[in-house]
Design a protein around this motif. Structure first.
Motif, PDB file in Angstrom:
ATOM      1  N   SER A   1       0.824  -1.201   0.000  1.00 29.29           N
ATOM      2  CA  SER A   1       0.000   0.000   0.000  1.00 29.29           C
ATOM      3  C   SER A   1       0.864   1.259   0.000  1.00 29.29           C
ATOM      4  CB  SER A   1      -0.917  -0.007   1.226  1.00 29.29           C
ATOM      5  OG  SER A   1      -1.610   1.220   1.347  1.00 29.29           O
ATOM      6  N   GLY A   2       1.870   1.287   0.882  1.00 24.77           N
ATOM      7  CA  GLY A   2       2.763   2.442   0.920  1.00 24.77           C
ATOM      8  C   GLY A   2       3.502   2.628  -0.395  1.00 24.77           C
ATOM      9  N   ALA A   3       3.955   1.519  -0.986  1.00 25.36           N
ATOM     10  CA  ALA A   3       4.679   1.594  -2.252  1.00 25.36           C
ATOM     11  C   ALA A   3       3.779   2.074  -3.378  1.00 25.36           C
ATOM     12  CB  ALA A   3       5.267   0.225  -2.590  1.00 25.36           C
ATOM     13  N   ALA A   4       2.545   1.577  -3.426  1.00 21.62           N
ATOM     14  CA  ALA A   4       1.611   1.966  -4.482  1.00 21.62           C
ATOM     15  C   ALA A   4       1.259   3.448  -4.385  1.00 21.62           C
ATOM     16  CB  ALA A   4       0.351   1.110  -4.410  1.00 21.62           C
ATOM     17  N   ASP A   5       0.997   3.915  -3.168  1.00 23.32           N
ATOM     18  CA  ASP A   5       0.641   5.321  -3.009  1.00 23.32           C
ATOM     19  C   ASP A   5       1.817   6.239  -3.342  1.00 23.32           C
ATOM     20  OD1 ASP A   5      -2.070   5.836  -2.370  1.00 23.32           O
ATOM     21  OD2 ASP A   5      -1.808   4.852  -0.445  1.00 23.32           O
ATOM     22  N   ALA A   6       3.022   5.855  -2.918  1.00 22.68           N
ATOM     23  CA  ALA A   6       4.190   6.680  -3.224  1.00 22.68           C
ATOM     24  C   ALA A   6       4.446   6.705  -4.731  1.00 22.68           C
ATOM     25  CB  ALA A   6       5.412   6.145  -2.488  1.00 22.68           C
ATOM     26  N   PHE A   7       4.308   5.545  -5.380  1.00 24.30           N
ATOM     27  CA  PHE A   7       4.505   5.480  -6.828  1.00 24.30           C
ATOM     28  C   PHE A   7       3.529   6.398  -7.555  1.00 24.30           C
ATOM     29  CE2 PHE A   7       2.711   3.429 -10.668  1.00 24.30           C
ATOM     30  CZ  PHE A   7       3.756   3.720 -11.536  1.00 24.30           C
ATOM     31  N   VAL A   8       2.257   6.315  -7.205  1.00 22.01           N
ATOM     32  CA  VAL A   8       1.243   7.136  -7.871  1.00 22.01           C
ATOM     33  C   VAL A   8       1.473   8.616  -7.577  1.00 22.01           C
ATOM     34  CG1 VAL A   8      -1.205   7.738  -7.822  1.00 22.01           C
ATOM     35  CG2 VAL A   8      -0.518   5.358  -8.062  1.00 22.01           C
ATOM     36  N   PHE A   9       1.780   8.937  -6.327  1.00 22.54           N
ATOM     37  CA  PHE A   9       1.976  10.341  -5.967  1.00 22.54           C
ATOM     38  C   PHE A   9       3.157  10.936  -6.729  1.00 22.54           C
ATOM     39  CE2 PHE A   9       3.175  13.993  -3.411  1.00 22.54           C
ATOM     40  CZ  PHE A   9       1.952  14.529  -3.052  1.00 22.54           C
ATOM     41  N   LEU A  10       4.227  10.165  -6.862  1.00 23.68           N
ATOM     42  CA  LEU A  10       5.434  10.674  -7.506  1.00 23.68           C
ATOM     43  C   LEU A  10       5.342  10.647  -9.029  1.00 23.68           C
ATOM     44  CD1 LEU A  10       8.107   8.997  -5.211  1.00 23.68           C
ATOM     45  CD2 LEU A  10       7.513  11.428  -5.278  1.00 23.68           C
TER      46      LEU A  10
END
Length: 227
Positions: free
Chosen positions: A16-25
């Protein structure tokens, strides 16, 4: 809960943290799984703050997440969680997003919206995997802080801290990948979700009730009881 399921929850939290960071960046100023944050961004955008186009991206994320949750509900039906089916669907969705990004097929604004939709649907599906939250943590943190203040810590609170740390670690992993090897920025979420699927598929010999048969844990929709 069996230890391998606790580890699966840790991996899903990291995903979840990786997916959100990927999308945000990589998509910009929007989240795939943190819908509270997206609602705040939507309000700020309505007031004229933030980048142009944020409102549309937030609308796509909200709609896609809703569809993911609805699809997860339909997949499970009234028989209770079918964890392997849900995780399999999540891995396929995240894998498709990672392939599109890694092969540099996301070249336009519309492509980025499609990428966002894929990841947000995956996060919606993940939200239905178990009653223990793995893609929203405000209630988890609220409950833990209350137990710390009242000196009522439980035996499983180490796993709670682990899930919170996993979100941070997953986001950091995605951010480092985006900085040093951008085509692989979405791979962390895929790998961790796939690891959770492997753990959930592993046979367990014990006397605990199977998924959906035990007493529900008060994590969903109740910050005071979330663990």
């Amino acid at each position: 809960m069996p230890w391998h399921r606790e580890w699966a929850l840790l991996l899903l939290s990291g995903a979840s943290g990786a997916a959100d960071a990927f999308v945000f960046l990589c998509v910009g100023q929007v989240f795939a799984g943190v819908m509270t944050g997206n609602l705040v961004l939507l309000g700020a955008s309505a007031a004229g703050a933030g980048e142009d186009g944020v409102a549309l991206k937030v609308a796509v994320a909200l709609g896609a997440y809703f569809c993911g949750v609805a699809a997860g509900a339909l997949l499970t039906g009234r028989r209770g969680p079918r964890v392997r089916v849900l995780l399999g669907a999540e891995v396929v969705l995240l894998g498709a997003a990672a392939a599109l990004w890694g092969l540099e097929l996301v070249t336009s604004y519309g492509d980025r919206l499609g990428l966002l939709a894929l990841v947000a649907v995956a996060m919606g599906v993940q939200g239905r995997v178990r009653v223990t939250p793995t893609n929203y943590f405000t209630g988890t943190l609220t409950s833990l802080a209350g137990r710390v203040a009242l000196r009522e810590l439980r035996g499983g609170d180490g796993w709670v801290l682990g899930r919170l740390a996993a979100v941070v670690a997953g986001a950091a992993l995605a951010a480092l990948a985006e900085r040093w090897w951008s085509p692989g920025a979405a791979l962390g979420a895929v790998v961790m979700a796939a690891g959770a699927l492997v753990l959930e598929t592993a046979p367990y010999r014990g006397g605990r009730p199977g998924p959906g048969k035990g007493k529900p844990r008060p994590d969903r929709g109740n910050p005071a009881g979330a663990v």
